[in-house]
Design an enzyme around this catalytic site. Sequence first.
Site, PDB file in Angstrom:
ATOM      1  N   ASN A   1      27.754  60.882  84.533  1.00 54.78           N
ATOM      2  CA  ASN A   1      28.209  61.310  85.863  1.00 54.78           C
ATOM      3  C   ASN A   1      27.823  62.772  86.080  1.00 54.78           C
ATOM      4  O   ASN A   1      26.653  63.107  85.811  1.00 54.78           O
ATOM      5  CB  ASN A   1      29.653  60.920  86.199  1.00 54.78           C
ATOM      6  CG  ASN A   1      30.757  61.457  85.344  1.00 54.78           C
ATOM      7  OD1 ASN A   1      30.855  61.124  84.182  1.00 54.78           O
ATOM      8  ND2 ASN A   1      31.630  62.274  85.910  1.00 54.78           N
ATOM      9  N   ASP A   2      28.693  63.601  86.595  1.00 55.96           N
ATOM     10  CA  ASP A   2      28.322  64.924  87.137  1.00 55.96           C
ATOM     11  C   ASP A   2      27.286  65.724  86.336  1.00 55.96           C
ATOM     12  O   ASP A   2      27.398  65.816  85.111  1.00 55.96           O
ATOM     13  CB  ASP A   2      29.543  65.844  87.194  1.00 55.96           C
ATOM     14  CG  ASP A   2      30.789  65.188  87.712  1.00 55.96           C
ATOM     15  OD1 ASP A   2      30.722  64.047  88.162  1.00 55.96           O
ATOM     16  OD2 ASP A   2      31.847  65.829  87.641  1.00 55.96           O
TER      17      ASP A   2
ATOM     18  N   TRP B   1      31.514  57.121  93.291  1.00 52.50           N
ATOM     19  CA  TRP B   1      32.631  56.554  92.528  1.00 52.50           C
ATOM     20  C   TRP B   1      33.084  55.218  93.099  1.00 52.50           C
ATOM     21  O   TRP B   1      33.675  54.410  92.386  1.00 52.50           O
ATOM     22  CB  TRP B   1      33.807  57.540  92.454  1.00 52.50           C
ATOM     23  CG  TRP B   1      33.571  58.614  91.441  1.00 52.50           C
ATOM     24  CD1 TRP B   1      33.381  59.949  91.674  1.00 52.50           C
ATOM     25  CD2 TRP B   1      33.469  58.449  90.017  1.00 52.50           C
ATOM     26  NE1 TRP B   1      33.167  60.612  90.484  1.00 52.50           N
ATOM     27  CE2 TRP B   1      33.218  59.714  89.450  1.00 52.50           C
ATOM     28  CE3 TRP B   1      33.554  57.345  89.164  1.00 52.50           C
ATOM     29  CZ2 TRP B   1      33.061  59.913  88.077  1.00 52.50           C
ATOM     30  CZ3 TRP B   1      33.395  57.542  87.790  1.00 52.50           C
ATOM     31  CH2 TRP B   1      33.159  58.815  87.268  1.00 52.50           C
TER      32      TRP B   1
ATOM     33  N   GLU C   1      36.880  68.079  93.908  1.00 50.11           N
ATOM     34  CA  GLU C   1      36.270  68.204  92.596  1.00 50.11           C
ATOM     35  C   GLU C   1      35.031  69.098  92.660  1.00 50.11           C
ATOM     36  O   GLU C   1      34.450  69.305  93.733  1.00 50.11           O
ATOM     37  CB  GLU C   1      35.899  66.820  92.034  1.00 50.11           C
ATOM     38  CG  GLU C   1      37.127  65.927  91.855  1.00 50.11           C
ATOM     39  CD  GLU C   1      36.864  64.615  91.131  1.00 50.11           C
ATOM     40  OE1 GLU C   1      37.641  64.291  90.219  1.00 50.11           O
ATOM     41  OE2 GLU C   1      35.913  63.901  91.474  1.00 50.11           O
TER      42      GLU C   1
HETATM   43  C1  FRU Z   1      33.912  64.344  89.149  1.00 48.02           C
HETATM   44  C2  FRU Z   1      34.827  64.353  87.938  1.00 48.02           C
HETATM   45  C3  FRU Z   1      35.254  65.772  87.605  1.00 48.02           C
HETATM   46  C4  FRU Z   1      35.583  65.681  86.155  1.00 48.02           C
HETATM   47  C5  FRU Z   1      34.572  64.699  85.652  1.00 48.02           C
HETATM   48  C6  FRU Z   1      35.062  63.798  84.573  1.00 48.02           C
HETATM   49  O1  FRU Z   1      33.080  63.253  89.215  1.00 48.02           O
HETATM   50  O2  FRU Z   1      35.932  63.523  88.164  1.00 48.02           O
HETATM   51  O3  FRU Z   1      36.313  66.245  88.415  1.00 48.02           O
HETATM   52  O4  FRU Z   1      35.481  66.934  85.519  1.00 48.02           O
HETATM   53  O5  FRU Z   1      34.177  63.913  86.760  1.00 48.02           O
HETATM   54  O6  FRU Z   1      34.033  62.978  84.104  1.00 48.02           O
END
Ligand code: FRU
Length: 466
Positions: free
Chosen positions: A21-22, A291, A204
């Site tokens: 992810n991020d 998401w 986020e």
């Molecule tokens: C955003 C998030 C962040 C967190 C991470 C966890 O997509 O929810 O807020 O740090 O992913 O994987």
Amino acid sequence: QARTDLFRPRHHLTPESTWMNDPNGLIRHEGRWHAFYQNNPLGSDHANLSWAHAVSDDLVSWTHLPLALPFSEEELIFSGSVVHDAENSSGLAGPGEPGPLVAIYTSAYTDAHPTLAGIQAQSIASSTDGGTVWTYHSGNPVLDRSSANFRDPKVFRHQESGRWVMVAVEAVDHQVHIHTSADLLTWEHASVFTHPEVDGGIWECPDLVRVPVSGDGTGPGAEAWVLVLSTNPGGPAGGSGTYTLIGDFDGRTFTTEASPQPLDLGQDCYAAVSFSGVDGDPVLLGWMNNWDYVAQTPTSPWRSSLTLARTLRLERSGDGTLAVRQHLVIPDDLRTVDLADAAAAEAPIVLDAEEPFRLRGTLPSRSPWRVVLSFGDPEAPQDLVLSSDPEDGVVLDRSRTHAEPFAVEHARSLPYLPGTEREELTIEMVVDRSCVEVELDGGRALISQQIFHGASQVGVAVGPIA
Ligand code: FRU
């Protein structure tokens, strides 16, 4: 070739066989681009969060390095940033060593942690070998508000005050907390930012970036500050997504009179943040997923990619308003089809869909048109359509691109309505297997969407609406 390999983009960063992810810790250091990202080193789901690491010379081809920040039973390594502590203000480099790279990330403590179970606090790791080997700081966490949702620290050096600045969210409370520090280890609270119009979900991955301004009445060195903020749900085009807020920053407080604007009109650009170590136009990467439906993206065992890099700039118009302009970073040697050639051709231009390609050109901004990409069997095509009409604007529509239902609730991008002052609209569309990005109207809008046609052939046609 497994079907899911036909989805894997060439010029977007993907994990080899696991979850992503991020983007995290983006930094340009010693001439190389480093991207870390949220990764499950053990599987294809959102678990065991750790930081994976890749490097690039050109932002379009990436090489993985060893896992940088592994999770433990007591602590997940959530999102954060990396800075070059050139003066060793942190003291984390030893005598004679170069200034360290310092990662500031969120420790998400698990139930197994003896004293901090359920807490999210900010922690530090450092590297003195240019980012390959990392050491967790013994005094972690360095910033703890005893909160269950305090996360995603983005740190930058503020030249005027000579201090480090951290933006991080209280995700559920819709707050960006700003702290400052002289040494990256002790943090002083400076201010809290909130905005009533961004209220569709949790906040986020904030980023606060200094952005050059050009256009009417600007001199050299003109700049403003942009807060980049992700929300899930409540994103501009549904599900999770990213906004920008243009304002000002004095070293302690961010102020804005603007309304939030989408960073992207598609559904697949989340948690976008900028690279540290870049002067001039900031360079951003986002997570090219959502998401809402990431669990249904049909790739395996790898899951997700990052977006192409994009640069950010502000343009001032005659009435003094500022607007974001973005440009995609596109490989120089990409196969290119001119939209004018596709419009003049009697039959669709057929291309190998396994190789990335670009469509570019100009189309009228006030009369209707359609760019149709027909993937697969011409008898039963799976169409991706970029269309424009004066009322609805320009829309990217993937509702008929998939053989199996995918992202049906989020098939169409938000519309882009070109201003009436220009007759022609520029279009740059990059199709890299499952990743599509469209830059419109000189960068006044970007659209990012994933598509999963799995075809090895595509026909490109441009025409008026039937
Ligand atoms: C955003 C998030 C962040 C967190 C991470 C966890 O997509 O929810 O807020 O740090 O992913 O994987």
